[in-house]
Each structure stands twice: as C-alpha cells, then as structure tokens.
Design a protein around this motif. Structure first.
Motif, short mmCIF file in Angstrom:
data_model
loop_
_atom_site.label_atom_id
_atom_site.label_comp_id
_atom_site.label_asym_id
_atom_site.label_seq_id
_atom_site.Cartn_x
_atom_site.Cartn_y
_atom_site.Cartn_z
N ILE A 110 0.84 -1.20 0.00
CA ILE A 110 0.00 0.00 0.00
C ILE A 110 0.87 1.25 0.00
CG2 ILE A 110 -1.67 1.35 1.34
CD1 ILE A 110 -2.79 -1.32 2.39
N THR A 111 1.83 1.30 0.90
CA THR A 111 2.65 2.51 1.03
C THR A 111 3.65 2.64 -0.11
OG1 THR A 111 4.20 1.32 2.48
CG2 THR A 111 2.43 2.57 3.53
N GLY A 112 3.91 1.56 -0.84
CA GLY A 112 4.84 1.62 -1.96
C GLY A 112 4.20 2.11 -3.25
N LEU A 113 2.87 2.24 -3.26
CA LEU A 113 2.18 2.69 -4.48
C LEU A 113 2.48 4.15 -4.79
CD1 LEU A 113 -1.34 1.03 -4.09
CD2 LEU A 113 0.31 0.59 -5.92
N ARG A 114 2.60 4.42 -6.08
CA ARG A 114 2.81 5.78 -6.57
C ARG A 114 1.66 6.14 -7.52
NH1 ARG A 114 7.72 7.86 -5.64
NH2 ARG A 114 7.68 9.19 -7.49
N ARG A 115 1.49 7.44 -7.74
CA ARG A 115 0.41 7.88 -8.64
C ARG A 115 0.57 7.26 -10.02
NH1 ARG A 115 -2.73 8.27 -11.71
NH2 ARG A 115 -4.16 9.96 -12.30
N GLU A 116 1.81 7.06 -10.44
CA GLU A 116 2.06 6.49 -11.75
C GLU A 116 1.61 5.02 -11.85
OE1 GLU A 116 5.93 8.40 -10.52
OE2 GLU A 116 3.86 8.60 -9.78
N ASP A 117 1.38 4.39 -10.71
CA ASP A 117 0.93 2.99 -10.69
C ASP A 117 -0.58 2.86 -10.83
OD1 ASP A 117 3.59 2.26 -10.18
OD2 ASP A 117 3.31 2.47 -8.01
N VAL A 118 -1.27 3.99 -10.89
CA VAL A 118 -2.74 3.99 -10.96
C VAL A 118 -3.20 4.51 -12.32
CG1 VAL A 118 -4.87 4.90 -9.94
CG2 VAL A 118 -2.90 4.35 -8.48
N LEU A 146 -13.73 1.74 -13.70
CA LEU A 146 -12.63 0.86 -13.27
C LEU A 146 -11.36 1.66 -13.05
CD1 LEU A 146 -13.08 -2.14 -15.75
CD2 LEU A 146 -14.06 -1.87 -13.46
N VAL A 147 -10.62 1.28 -12.01
CA VAL A 147 -9.30 1.84 -11.75
C VAL A 147 -8.32 0.66 -11.74
CG1 VAL A 147 -7.81 2.97 -10.07
CG2 VAL A 147 -10.15 3.79 -10.41
N TRP A 148 -7.28 0.76 -12.57
CA TRP A 148 -6.28 -0.30 -12.66
C TRP A 148 -5.07 0.07 -11.81
CZ3 TRP A 148 -7.58 -4.77 -14.90
CH2 TRP A 148 -8.67 -4.75 -15.79
N ILE A 149 -4.55 -0.91 -11.08
CA ILE A 149 -3.43 -0.69 -10.18
C ILE A 149 -2.29 -1.64 -10.53
CG2 ILE A 149 -2.65 -0.74 -7.77
CD1 ILE A 149 -5.55 -0.21 -6.97
N THR A 150 -1.10 -1.11 -10.63
CA THR A 150 0.09 -1.91 -10.88
C THR A 150 0.99 -1.87 -9.65
OG1 THR A 150 0.01 -1.41 -13.25
CG2 THR A 150 2.10 -2.24 -12.36
N ILE A 151 1.21 -3.02 -9.06
CA ILE A 151 2.12 -3.14 -7.92
C ILE A 151 3.44 -3.69 -8.44
CG2 ILE A 151 2.53 -4.28 -5.71
CD1 ILE A 151 -0.45 -4.29 -5.25
N LEU A 152 4.53 -3.02 -8.13
CA LEU A 152 5.83 -3.41 -8.67
C LEU A 152 6.18 -4.84 -8.30
CD1 LEU A 152 8.37 -2.59 -10.22
CD2 LEU A 152 9.33 -1.75 -8.07
N GLU A 153 6.04 -5.18 -7.02
CA GLU A 153 6.32 -6.54 -6.57
C GLU A 153 5.60 -6.79 -5.26
OE1 GLU A 153 10.38 -7.31 -5.37
OE2 GLU A 153 10.69 -5.19 -4.95
N THR A 154 5.39 -8.06 -4.96
CA THR A 154 4.77 -8.45 -3.69
C THR A 154 5.65 -9.54 -3.07
OG1 THR A 154 3.42 -10.29 -4.53
CG2 THR A 154 2.51 -8.07 -4.74
N LYS A 155 5.21 -9.99 -1.92
CA LYS A 155 5.95 -11.05 -1.23
C LYS A 155 5.97 -12.33 -2.04
CE LYS A 155 6.06 -13.27 3.34
NZ LYS A 155 5.36 -13.35 4.65
N THR A 156 4.96 -12.52 -2.91
CA THR A 156 4.84 -13.77 -3.65
C THR A 156 5.06 -13.61 -5.15
OG1 THR A 156 2.44 -13.43 -3.78
CG2 THR A 156 3.27 -14.78 -1.97
N THR A 157 5.34 -12.40 -5.62
CA THR A 157 5.57 -12.19 -7.04
C THR A 157 6.87 -11.40 -7.25
OG1 THR A 157 4.26 -10.15 -7.06
CG2 THR A 157 3.11 -12.19 -7.60
N ALA A 158 7.57 -11.69 -8.33
CA ALA A 158 8.84 -11.03 -8.61
C ALA A 158 8.60 -9.63 -9.16
CB ALA A 158 9.64 -11.85 -9.61
N LYS A 159 9.64 -8.81 -9.09
CA LYS A 159 9.55 -7.44 -9.58
C LYS A 159 9.18 -7.44 -11.06
CE LYS A 159 12.44 -4.55 -7.88
NZ LYS A 159 13.65 -3.78 -7.52
N GLY A 160 8.13 -6.69 -11.40
CA GLY A 160 7.68 -6.59 -12.78
C GLY A 160 6.80 -7.74 -13.23
#
Length: 351
Positions: free
Chosen positions: A198-206, A216-230
C-alpha cells in the motif's frame, strides 16, 4: 580435482573491499524493502545478543560455537532458568534494550528468520555460514520440534465487510479522512494488500483510463511477497473503492509521486510517502473510532478479511486468489475452511 582446487572449493576466496561493497549494494538493490528492514532488525538483535553473552562484536564468518550457543539460548523458556543463568541474564538485557519482549522461548519462525538473516549477511560477504554445519542443522531441527506451537494469527480478527463499513463510517470530509477511506478500501478491495504494498504505491501505478467509461481503476504493484519485480498482474478496483481512490487523488491534487501521504496539521498532503507503521496507526485509530478495541485487528486483517468475506459470499477460491495473489492454495484455503466448518451439518449432530 587437485588438492589446491579442492581447498579453494571448500573455502570460497575472500573478496576485496571493493567487491564486498559491490556485492552488498547488489543485495540491497535486489532485495524487497520490507525484507531489508527485517534483515536490519535481525542484525541489530544478533549483534546485541553476542555483546550481551560474549562482550564481543560479530565476526565474519561467525564460529560454530557462537552459532550453536545462539540456537540453544533461543530454544528454551528462560523464565524457568536460574537467576544466574548467563542466557537469562543476556535475555533480560535485551528486554531492557527493547529488543526482546519476554523470557519465553521465541517462536520457531522467529528463530528461523533471525538465522536466515544472519546467513544472508554471510552470503553477502561470500562466506560459509556456520549454520550449514551438521551439528547446527540437527540442533535447529530439535529446537523447532521442541518449541512447536500453533501459529498465531497475524491479525486477531479478520476485517470483514461489516467491520470495514464501520471503520469507513468514521471518515468525514477532511483530507485525512479521504485518505484513510481510500487507503482502507484499496487495501481491502484489491485483494487484501500488505502494508508495504500500500505505502509503496505511486500515482504512476494507478491508471484511470477506464474510470469515466467503465468505473474501473487499474493498479500496478511493482512486486509483492509472492511475485517477482515486474511480474505482478494488474489489479482492479471498481464501485465505491474506485470512486474513493479517485476522489482522494483529485482532492489531494496528486499528479505524481507517492499515492498515500502524511497529512499536515493544516490538512495538506506532504510530499513523502506514508510509512508502513502509519497504516497500522490508521487501522488502529479507525477501529477505535468505530467502537472496537484497538487490538481487535491489525493491518493484516484487511487481507484475512477479504478472503474471509469472499468465502462468506461464496466466491470461488481461485477468483479470490487472483486478487490476493496468494502463491499457496493451501494457505488461502485456511480462510475458507474456517467459514465452511461452521456451516458443516456434522457440527449439528448432537442437536
């Protein structure tokens, strides 16, 4: 293999200072921020423990004797130990420093994590870890079995839709309220996001390209605990969660940079991002305002609450996992099992 080659293979060559710094920098850049924070906390703890026990700083590589002592000191309840026990005295010192809570035997997962961090720092220096020695492996296995316990939930209760609605009802029209409302809804409705996500999100990710036409609002998360970066799939918000997030963005006039930010006393957004601890404080405050005890749930309750509500509403597990991004179906299934068992007709056999 020659004798010299065999020795070289058994004992990795020492790195130069420049290579060591370059390797450390690579680890830092290639490791998630929350993992780095855990490494830092664990290194502080291990360093303080060795000073308390041996009155020495850490050495690299660490000796098997020190590593074994660390395992043994953390594999028993020191509350039952003699007052003169060195392990107990060290633990009491760590408690005074705020690095340890009690004399009770730490959870096996806590010991494993601290050892994993210690090993990681050895890898950063291209050094063999003492914890790979057979006696250490056996001691860890015995310690894990001796201290086995049922895993404690990360949140005392799940934040289900009913609880979330009560929290949202405490939000008014100030920027702080709009931020909290948007943060809580995004954290819950996008699959139960972790604090760092949540705190890692940037406006560019929305992306709002489909908001006007489809809501609809699309959100891109750079990476999570279970997914690799990108490699994290895009997530979607719709309905009031999407509207709340767009309202926050518009009212706070966020064009770029951190999506969720601290709010000044004059009710203006600051330039920096919220810290993960701020999410904890927001959840705690909104629970209290909604009439719940502050310990009712932690931020992880957003995640467990999303999956619990999905089970209550009959959503297929696979559909919920596409948003929660759980890697293990067995782990996600636990939330469904807790709901299903209450409706099992076999629980009514006695009448």
């Amino acid at each position: 293999m020659t004798h010299d080659a065999a020795l070289s293979y058994a004992h990795p060559p020492a790195l130069s200072q420049a290579d060591e710094e370059a390797l450390t920098d690579l680890y830092i850049r290639g490791t998630p921020a929350n993992t780095l924070r855990a490494y830092e906390r664990d290194l502080i703890y291990v360093t303080a423990w060795k000073r308390a026990v041996y009155d020495q700083d850490l050495t690299w590589p660490e000796s098997d004797v020190v590593a074994l002592r660390f395992v043994l000191d953390h594999a028993r309840d020191l509350g039952d130990a003699n007052q003169q026990d060195p392990a107990r005295a060290a633990a009491e010192g760590l408690i005074r420093q705020g690095l340890r809570k009690t004399l009770a035997c730490p959870a096996p997962a806590t010991l494993d994590r601290r050892i994993a961090s210690w090993r990681a720092f050895h890898r950063m220096r291209n050094l063999d870890s003492p914890f790979d020695a057979p006696i250490l492996r056996q001691a860890r296995a015995k310690a894990r079995r001796a201290a086995a316990r049922a895993p404690a939930p990360k949140s005392e209760h799940p934040i289900t839709r009913e609880v979330l609605n009560a929290m949202l009802a405490t939000c008014g029209y100030s920027l702080r309220d709009l931020r909290d409302s948007a943060l809580l809804m995004l954290g819950w409705a996008s699959g139960g996001r972790r604090r760092s996500e949540i705190t890692g999100l940037r406006r560019e990710d929305v992306s709002l390209k489909d908001f006007e036409s489809e809501g609809l609002v699309w959100i891109t998360i750079l990476e999570t605990k279970t997914t690799a970066k990108g490699k994290t799939p895009r997530l979607v918000l719709k309905g009031r969660a999407a509207r709340s997030l767009v309202h926050w963005i518009n009212m706070a006039e966020i064009i770029d940079g951190p999506l969720f930010r601290p709010i000044s006393k004059s009710d203006n957004p600051l330039d920096r991002a919220l810290s993960p601890d701020a999410v904890y404080q927001i959840v705690k405050r909104r629970l209290q305002l909604a009439g719940y005890d502050e310990g009712f749930a932690s931020p992880h309750g957003l995640r467990s609450g999303f999956l619990t509500q999905a089970a209550l509403d009959g959503a297929p597990l696979q559909a919920a996992m596409r948003l929660s991004l759980h890697r293990s179906m067995a782990q996600a299934q636990k939330y469904y099992d807790d709901v299903d068992v209450a409706d099992n007709p076999a629980t009514d056999l006695l009448g």
